[in-house]
Scaffold this active site. Sequence first.
Site, PDB file in Angstrom:
ATOM      1  N   LYS A   1      -8.007  -0.124   9.735  1.00 15.58           N
ATOM      2  CA  LYS A   1      -8.929  -0.221  10.772  1.00 15.58           C
ATOM      3  C   LYS A   1     -10.127  -0.641  10.140  1.00 15.58           C
ATOM      4  CE  LYS A   1      -7.165   3.429  13.565  1.00 15.58           C
ATOM      5  NZ  LYS A   1      -7.177   4.585  14.208  1.00 15.58           N
TER       6      LYS A   1
ATOM      7  N   ALA B   1      -2.368  10.193   9.233  1.00 18.19           N
ATOM      8  CA  ALA B   1      -0.941  10.032   8.609  1.00 18.19           C
ATOM      9  C   ALA B   1      -0.161  11.190   8.335  1.00 18.19           C
ATOM     10  CB  ALA B   1      -1.356   9.424   7.243  1.00 18.19           C
TER      11      ALA B   1
ATOM     12  N   GLY C   1       0.872  -1.219   0.000  1.00 23.82           N
ATOM     13  CA  GLY C   1       0.107  -0.061  -0.019  1.00 23.82           C
ATOM     14  C   GLY C   1       0.949   1.205   0.040  1.00 23.82           C
ATOM     15  N   SER C   2       0.462   2.028  -0.703  1.00 32.27           N
ATOM     16  CA  SER C   2       1.082   3.486  -0.875  1.00 32.27           C
ATOM     17  C   SER C   2       0.519   4.711  -0.885  1.00 32.27           C
ATOM     18  CB  SER C   2       2.097   3.298  -2.213  1.00 32.27           C
ATOM     19  OG  SER C   2       1.196   2.926  -3.057  1.00 32.27           O
ATOM     20  N   GLY C   3      -0.727   4.532  -0.177  1.00 30.22           N
ATOM     21  CA  GLY C   3      -1.432   6.056   0.017  1.00 30.22           C
ATOM     22  C   GLY C   3      -0.765   6.714   1.071  1.00 30.22           C
TER      23      GLY C   3
ATOM     24  N   LYS D   1     -15.361   2.853  17.882  1.00 31.65           N
ATOM     25  CA  LYS D   1     -15.019   4.302  18.222  1.00 31.65           C
ATOM     26  C   LYS D   1     -15.853   5.115  17.345  1.00 31.65           C
ATOM     27  CE  LYS D   1     -11.573   5.409  15.013  1.00 31.65           C
ATOM     28  NZ  LYS D   1     -10.451   6.176  14.618  1.00 31.65           N
TER      29      LYS D   1
ATOM     30  N   TRP E   1      -1.148   6.807   4.059  1.00 32.84           N
ATOM     31  CA  TRP E   1      -0.954   6.157   5.292  1.00 32.84           C
ATOM     32  C   TRP E   1      -0.041   5.047   5.034  1.00 32.84           C
ATOM     33  CZ3 TRP E   1       0.105   6.035  10.014  1.00 32.84           C
ATOM     34  CH2 TRP E   1      -0.204   5.309  11.095  1.00 32.84           C
TER      35      TRP E   1
ATOM     36  N   PHE F   1      -9.366  -3.195  -1.629  1.00 33.53           N
ATOM     37  CA  PHE F   1      -8.380  -3.831  -2.328  1.00 33.53           C
ATOM     38  C   PHE F   1      -7.703  -5.187  -1.891  1.00 33.53           C
ATOM     39  CE2 PHE F   1      -7.760   0.885  -3.506  1.00 33.53           C
ATOM     40  CZ  PHE F   1      -8.693   0.872  -4.598  1.00 33.53           C
TER      41      PHE F   1
END
Lengths: 389, 389
Positions: A139, A172, A15-17, A235, A19, A116
């Site tokens: 999460k 992030a 993953g490379s968003g 939460k 976050w 994804f």
Amino acid sequence: MSQTYPRLHRICVIGSGNWGTTIAKVIAENTRENPTLFHPDVQMWVYEEQVTIPTTSRHYRPGTPPQKLTSLINNLHENVKYLPGIILPENVIANPDLISAAREASILIFNLPHQFLGSVYRTLRGKTLPYARGISCIKGVSVSEQGCELISEAIGKELGIYCGALSGANIASEIAEEKWSETTVAYAEPQGGEGLPKEYPPLSRENVKRLFHRPYFHVRVIADVAGASLGGALKNVVALAAGFVDGLGWGSNAVAAMIRVGLLEEVKFGKYFFEKEVKTETFTEESCGVADLITSCINGRNFRCARLAVQRGVELKEVERTELNGQSLQGLTTAVEVARFLRSVKKEKEFPLFMAVDKILAGKAEAKDLPALLEGDVNTLSGRGNSSL
Amino acid sequence: MSQTYPRLHRICVIGSGNWGTTIAKVIAENTRENPTLFHPDVQMWVYEEQVTIPTTSRHYRPGTPPQKLTSLINNLHENVKYLPGIILPENVIANPDLISAAREASILIFNLPHQFLGSVYRTLRGKTLPYARGISCIKGVSVSEQGCELISEAIGKELGIYCGALSGANIASEIAEEKWSETTVAYAEPQGGEGLPKEYPPLSRENVKRLFHRPYFHVRVIADVAGASLGGALKNVVALAAGFVDGLGWGSNAVAAMIRVGLLEEVKFGKYFFEKEVKTETFTEESCGVADLITSCINGRNFRCARLAVQRGVELKEVERTELNGQSLQGLTTAVEVARFLRSVKKEKEFPLFMAVDKILAGKAEAKDLPALLEGDVNTLSGRGNSSL
């Protein structure tokens, strides 16, 4: 102290968003500083796309043609699309090929939108090291009438590996800018199953901590994966309640009361679902519990939308539609799923706050009814005062 | 269900500021609704003074001469000076004579600024019913190198009675306006000593709750008086830390982290001082603990002043002088007392947050050093993860 091992852990961040890239930065700083434990290079799987450098990047030049995102990251050491303006360590290696990025990794970090994951499973199944360990930074849990599934559990099951979780009061961009915050890593080196070969440094709590802890990002490692994951999902339901009372102008004491009651219901829900595993302290003492809950209830998106709904006198779905630009409000889905489950197991009375949020969402009660709905809280009297839950 | 008793509890509220008057209102509503337990009249001791009706009262008429405050309250059913605009039940009886107000009371509620307690002790000593019970609504403890004294303990000792405490995330004016909030009453009917005569209804948790609980003021009754009192005092130290990081612009995650670490230190401090009595859950589950802490750390006076000090780059004492109109900042005193005590018992390392606040106040560290100072947190690794404190 620093024993040497024939093999070093290799890390792959999937993953490379914003976050995912932030976590890759954190980890790459640590692999450099701990050369007896980790190989310095951090593979980061990037979904390849053609990207034009935005004006927010320090590499922006007018008229530059679009380039591959992986080349940009590897040449400029900046994720110009998803984390512009942040310099990445040179040992973050962007890789467009998921299999090659993950193949040699003994530690896989999952950090991409959960929709994804299906495609990641299909690509990676049988291609990872058999003893690889995972840590999910995603999460959320999915609750159905059949029960409750953690994302870390799903990853573990689909790929046949052990998977822990990272969850905390984190944004992030703040961590990327090295503003200080804390997080929780839930990881317990599995007993039985495919053991980690003895050539590797053991994945003790200390060593797991060394992978994530930075001066600006304090980590506590706990064993309770289920509790950490549930906290990050439930939460959002509590944040809706907090937003409702804040929208009525009842002040911070009413918000604090919602947090308090919500925290108790989180613990109770966890104990109900995962009796042996879940620890009360995960919710009451850790960043993934009380701290993430507080942040969400004073400044989170669910909180802000719920407040707006009450202030404008419209349904929350209406606020979601008009304010979120097509994105969805996690708390809405979770609240409905949780309430449906609680009804199916006839536990409504023990979760007055969770049920009240669902009632308000369904238009069967109003925000101002919350105190009366909470009067039914069986914790209130019931002789328990100061006994544990 | 509703057994009858030959005698009813009579209540006296000692104090008539905005918080004292608000509690008298709450109690008077409940004594009316529970005629088998309580005598309806609530005596409220008022420090007599001549008062001109302010323009904020609905009884304001231009040119009315000053009158006695007790007469105004008893005739108008409004405390025009300290709680203008709020209608009091007619069974709140203002009384300028402390001895006559308290003489027949089996339940004494202490709700006045603590600096007036000495004079209350001198007047009341030996004049109350020998079996009277007290409940202190006064927050704060005094910490010296000799130890830690609760206000409820001091009252109990000085008057020779048992004294519990009421403490929560409460603002008097909000409760007076019947905006919803929660509170904690810490009361455990004493064993031994002067027993309550059998003619009175027992002071069970249920009956104590009936004295305070309202639809807009939810009460949980617990037994842990020390924990409830400590929470109300130590939160001010944590709120300073929260204000410091907020002043640096570190965002709500950093504030949430301070709350989390502060909560753990509160528990540890309580356990250290009052090993047997203090319960972890008082801090982690009750309004007097986590909820009061949260409110103080997002909107309290100590938080706001600490934030301002960092934003302006001045000392906190300077903000206290320029912003508080001669009032003092409770957290300043408590922080210094607590740190002095911890040094004297050589426990500094176990309380990095409390010690860091003291260092910053003394000019020996800056707000931005907080993360580094917290790195010393022995909870962080030390193999405890998810064990109880």
